[in-house]
Design a protein around this motif. Structure first.
Motif, PDB file in Angstrom:
ATOM      1  N   GLN A 213       0.931  -1.206  -0.090  1.00 53.86           N
ATOM      2  CA  GLN A 213       0.067   0.036  -0.092  1.00 53.86           C
ATOM      3  C   GLN A 213       0.938   1.226  -0.065  1.00 53.86           C
ATOM      4  OE1 GLN A 213      -3.348   0.233   2.724  1.00 53.86           O
ATOM      5  NE2 GLN A 213      -3.889  -2.058   2.500  1.00 53.86           N
ATOM      6  N   SER A 214       2.205   1.267  -0.576  1.00 55.62           N
ATOM      7  CA  SER A 214       2.877   2.514  -0.877  1.00 55.62           C
ATOM      8  C   SER A 214       2.603   3.000  -1.952  1.00 55.62           C
ATOM      9  CB  SER A 214       4.453   1.995  -0.534  1.00 55.62           C
ATOM     10  OG  SER A 214       5.165   2.915  -1.136  1.00 55.62           O
ATOM     11  N   LYS A 215       2.224   4.410  -1.737  1.00 57.52           N
ATOM     12  CA  LYS A 215       1.741   5.084  -3.153  1.00 57.52           C
ATOM     13  C   LYS A 215       2.921   5.396  -3.896  1.00 57.52           C
ATOM     14  CE  LYS A 215      -2.639   5.371  -1.447  1.00 57.52           C
ATOM     15  NZ  LYS A 215      -2.434   4.754  -0.210  1.00 57.52           N
ATOM     16  N   THR A 216       4.264   5.702  -3.310  1.00 59.83           N
ATOM     17  CA  THR A 216       5.303   5.994  -3.830  1.00 59.83           C
ATOM     18  C   THR A 216       5.662   4.749  -4.915  1.00 59.83           C
ATOM     19  OG1 THR A 216       6.032   7.496  -2.302  1.00 59.83           O
ATOM     20  CG2 THR A 216       7.729   6.963  -3.760  1.00 59.83           C
ATOM     21  N   SER A 217       5.721   3.751  -4.139  1.00 65.96           N
ATOM     22  CA  SER A 217       5.975   2.454  -4.948  1.00 65.96           C
ATOM     23  C   SER A 217       5.137   2.308  -6.219  1.00 65.96           C
ATOM     24  CB  SER A 217       6.191   1.140  -4.099  1.00 65.96           C
ATOM     25  OG  SER A 217       7.154   1.353  -3.002  1.00 65.96           O
ATOM     26  N   LEU A 218       3.820   2.365  -5.827  1.00 62.54           N
ATOM     27  CA  LEU A 218       2.931   1.985  -7.015  1.00 62.54           C
ATOM     28  C   LEU A 218       2.951   3.134  -8.231  1.00 62.54           C
ATOM     29  CD1 LEU A 218       0.448   0.528  -7.968  1.00 62.54           C
ATOM     30  CD2 LEU A 218      -0.901   2.149  -6.771  1.00 62.54           C
ATOM     31  N   LEU A 219       3.317   4.407  -7.728  1.00 60.34           N
ATOM     32  CA  LEU A 219       3.547   5.427  -8.727  1.00 60.34           C
ATOM     33  C   LEU A 219       5.087   4.962  -9.590  1.00 60.34           C
ATOM     34  CD1 LEU A 219       2.660   8.734  -6.915  1.00 60.34           C
ATOM     35  CD2 LEU A 219       1.838   7.887  -8.913  1.00 60.34           C
ATOM     36  N   CYS A 220       6.008   4.670  -8.928  1.00 66.40           N
ATOM     37  CA  CYS A 220       7.296   4.074  -9.583  1.00 66.40           C
ATOM     38  C   CYS A 220       6.756   3.075 -10.520  1.00 66.40           C
ATOM     39  CB  CYS A 220       8.185   3.690  -8.477  1.00 66.40           C
ATOM     40  SG  CYS A 220       8.954   5.056  -7.733  1.00 66.40           S
ATOM     41  N   LEU A 221       6.014   1.865 -10.239  1.00 71.89           N
ATOM     42  CA  LEU A 221       5.718   0.845 -11.076  1.00 71.89           C
ATOM     43  C   LEU A 221       4.897   1.419 -12.221  1.00 71.89           C
ATOM     44  CD1 LEU A 221       4.513  -2.595  -9.875  1.00 71.89           C
ATOM     45  CD2 LEU A 221       3.313  -1.502 -11.779  1.00 71.89           C
ATOM     46  N   LEU A 222       3.824   2.013 -12.064  1.00 68.54           N
ATOM     47  CA  LEU A 222       3.046   2.761 -13.053  1.00 68.54           C
ATOM     48  C   LEU A 222       3.935   3.495 -13.984  1.00 68.54           C
ATOM     49  CD1 LEU A 222      -0.173   3.749 -11.334  1.00 68.54           C
ATOM     50  CD2 LEU A 222       0.429   1.473 -12.738  1.00 68.54           C
ATOM     51  N   LEU A 223       4.868   4.242 -13.555  1.00 66.85           N
ATOM     52  CA  LEU A 223       5.576   5.158 -14.516  1.00 66.85           C
ATOM     53  C   LEU A 223       6.557   4.293 -15.406  1.00 66.85           C
ATOM     54  CD1 LEU A 223       6.126   8.167 -14.773  1.00 66.85           C
ATOM     55  CD2 LEU A 223       7.915   8.155 -13.326  1.00 66.85           C
ATOM     56  N   GLY A 224       7.243   3.716 -14.536  1.00 65.71           N
ATOM     57  CA  GLY A 224       8.212   2.717 -15.323  1.00 65.71           C
ATOM     58  C   GLY A 224       7.779   1.869 -16.224  1.00 65.71           C
ATOM     59  N   VAL A 225       6.764   0.951 -15.765  1.00 66.99           N
ATOM     60  CA  VAL A 225       6.135  -0.054 -16.791  1.00 66.99           C
ATOM     61  C   VAL A 225       5.353   0.697 -18.047  1.00 66.99           C
ATOM     62  CG1 VAL A 225       4.530  -1.732 -16.939  1.00 66.99           C
ATOM     63  CG2 VAL A 225       6.214  -1.697 -14.977  1.00 66.99           C
ATOM     64  N   GLY A 226       4.887   1.882 -17.546  1.00 67.95           N
ATOM     65  CA  GLY A 226       4.177   2.682 -18.614  1.00 67.95           C
ATOM     66  C   GLY A 226       4.940   3.246 -19.502  1.00 67.95           C
ATOM     67  N   ALA A 227       6.291   3.629 -19.132  1.00 67.51           N
ATOM     68  CA  ALA A 227       7.083   4.215 -20.069  1.00 67.51           C
ATOM     69  C   ALA A 227       7.653   3.150 -21.149  1.00 67.51           C
ATOM     70  CB  ALA A 227       8.383   4.825 -19.444  1.00 67.51           C
ATOM     71  N   VAL A 228       8.167   1.814 -20.540  1.00 67.12           N
ATOM     72  CA  VAL A 228       8.574   0.853 -21.236  1.00 67.12           C
ATOM     73  C   VAL A 228       7.369   0.399 -22.446  1.00 67.12           C
ATOM     74  CG1 VAL A 228       8.994  -1.556 -21.126  1.00 67.12           C
ATOM     75  CG2 VAL A 228      10.192  -0.044 -19.773  1.00 67.12           C
ATOM     76  N   GLY A 229       6.235   0.153 -21.689  1.00 72.61           N
ATOM     77  CA  GLY A 229       5.131  -0.197 -22.741  1.00 72.61           C
ATOM     78  C   GLY A 229       4.866   1.074 -23.894  1.00 72.61           C
ATOM     79  N   GLY A 230       5.033   2.167 -23.507  1.00 71.64           N
ATOM     80  CA  GLY A 230       4.735   3.231 -24.212  1.00 71.64           C
ATOM     81  C   GLY A 230       5.487   3.316 -25.496  1.00 71.64           C
ATOM     82  N   LEU A 231       6.885   3.178 -25.179  1.00 75.04           N
ATOM     83  CA  LEU A 231       7.776   3.161 -26.153  1.00 75.04           C
ATOM     84  C   LEU A 231       7.748   1.961 -27.141  1.00 75.04           C
ATOM     85  CD1 LEU A 231      10.965   4.419 -23.875  1.00 75.04           C
ATOM     86  CD2 LEU A 231      10.076   5.512 -25.892  1.00 75.04           C
ATOM     87  N   TRP A 232       7.455   0.736 -26.513  1.00 72.96           N
ATOM     88  CA  TRP A 232       7.154  -0.280 -27.131  1.00 72.96           C
ATOM     89  C   TRP A 232       6.139  -0.398 -28.383  1.00 72.96           C
ATOM     90  CZ3 TRP A 232       2.933  -3.649 -27.476  1.00 72.96           C
ATOM     91  CH2 TRP A 232       3.194  -4.793 -28.154  1.00 72.96           C
TER      92      TRP A 232
END
Length: 448
Positions: A213-232
């Motif tokens: 339930q860490s908001k920072t960790s969840l934001l990191c996951l969404l940001l990083g995975v989202g960037a990888v998925g977006g570039l792909w």
């Protein structure tokens, strides 16, 4: 200088399995998984914990000794590291705890050397895949600890019921798992046909991040995975899709930045955060007053938050909380090394970011855009956690690995095409000469 040209050949096995296993062990130690809670349950450095690190340093030395020729190619990264180490070591002379500063500078130099080794030894898709395997091992170990020994794997008093796995507290597990999720997403986005382990790792790491339930960790996951998925997706969608995606990205970023600047409290409340960031703004205000006391020197590398630190005691008394760190990488750096240290580290991060962005068209797809995704995670982390210039910290280690990948020379791969071209020219020249001579000998005589 050119970015490291990872081979697109998917048959390249990368480093041998034993070397990958050794690197995974070091990475797990850098995350402080399991070892810290067992040998230092109160989070205070103990002599036993220092002894545990000695074999790890020996492993790092052995790995570096294996690849001297490859490591030399990253000499720009070595120069930057030398500047950072010298700057931190110089703070010993005005540190409020010279012994801690000297010991931690040595530890930082060793772990940073390992980071450069990672960047140049694990090229292309091999680094995110190795990080994915390490995250999967730690994630499965955390699940075992949660259900088999919940007194260690689950918070009992503060944050009761939230998972912490193999670590001291939930935020540590959340940050490590978010980095593992980005690595797994990069493996899925790369040309590597092996999809099962990345998919399992992404599911396990996402589950554990949600369990903290860490908001920072969840934001990191969404940001990083989202960037990888977006570039792909941009690569798969062609030029038109890329233009539309970039346009939407710029609009959303600009809009989000405007809202955050004009009404940050609304944004924080929407994310479930206290507008004071759980008292962190009070900590930052108090620390900036301490920074004003020593703006050009700081209080010494890793010396401010010691158990017997007088200025740290003032901060803890003022905030009425046993503050363990600044909860902001840049402010923590100012407290340690002053503005010169913060500027040097800022330039280092900027170099890694700029050069990595320029690598995207060339070799970014081969690693599944891992470096770009992780850099976004790191930049976000640096605003809420003390991850900059750390002596034993996975986020800083991966940042330096990205820097080494970005700045490493690849002379063999530059010379190889030239040598091949020259060889072909030398092989072709005699044929041309022979053909010309044959043509002269057998040229028909004109009839008059």
């Amino acid at each position: 200088m050119r970015p490291p040209g990872e081979s697109p050949d998917l048959t390249d096995p990368g480093p041998p399995l034993w070397e990958q296993a050794a690197a995974i062990v070091v990475i797990m130690m850098l995350t402080q998984a399991f070892i810290g809670p067992v040998f230092a349950p109160t989070q205070v450095e103990t002599p036993i914990l220092r002894l545990v690190w000695l074999p790890v340093y020996a492993v790092i030395a052995g790995l570096i000794a294996l690849r001297p020729a490859v490591l030399v190619r990253a000499w720009p990264a070595w120069l930057i590291l030398a500047l950072l180490v010298l700057q931190a070591f110089a703070s010993k002379w005005w540190s409020i705890d010279p012994g801690v500063t000297q010991r931690r500078v040595i530890a930082m130099a060793i772990s940073s050397a390992f980071a450069i080794y990672l960047g140049v030894a694990f090229t292309g898709r091999h680094l995110p895949r190795m990080l994915m395997l390490a995250s999967l091992i730690m994630g499965l170990g955390s699940l075992v600890m949660v259900f088999a020994n919940p007194t260690i794997g689950v918070h009992q008093i503060e944050n009761a019921g939230l998972w912490r796995g193999l670590w001291y507290e939930k935020n540590q597990m959340g940050l490590v798992m978010s980095a593992g999720a980005v690595a797994a997403a990069a493996c899925l986005a790369s040309a590597d046909p092996r999809r099962l382990l990345p998919a399992v790792t992404l599911a396990v790491t996402t589950l554990l991040v949600l369990a903290t339930q860490s908001k920072t960790s969840l934001l990191c996951l969404l940001l990083g995975v989202g960037a990888v998925g977006g570039l792909w997706a941009m690569k798969r969608g062609g030029a038109a899709f890329s233009i539309v995606a970039v346009w939407f990205g710029v609009v959303l970023t600009a809009g989000g930045t405007y809202v955050f600047i004009t009404d940050p409290a609304m944004v924080l409340q929407a994310l479930g955060k206290d507008p004071s960031l759980t008292g962190r703004t009070d900590i930052w205000a108090a620390l900036m007053r301490e920074v004003a006391e020593r703006p050009w020197t700081g209080f010494g590398y890793q010396a401010f938050w010691g158990k017997d630190s007088v200025p740290a005691a003032f901060i803890r008394a003022e905030t009425q909380w046993p503050v363990p760190s600044a909860h902001n990488g840049w402010i923590d750096l100012l407290i340690q090394l002053g503005w010169p240290g913060a500027i040097t580290v800022g330039i280092t991060v900027a170099i890694a970011t700029v050069v990595t962005v320029f690598r995207i068209p060339g070799s970014g797809a081969r690693e599944g855009y891992w470096a770009v995704g992780y850099l976004l995670v790191f930049l976000l982390l640096s605003l809420s956690e003390s991850v900059l210039l750390s002596h034993a910290n996975l986020p800083w280690t991966l940042l330096l690995a990205i820097l080494a990948r970005a700045l490493a020379f690849e002379p063999d791969r530059v010379r190889a095409p030239l040598a091949t071209a020259r060889s072909r020219a030398y092989q072709t020249a005699p044929r041309i000469a022979a053909h010309s001579a044959h043509a002269r000998v057998h040229r028909p005589v004109p009839v008059r």
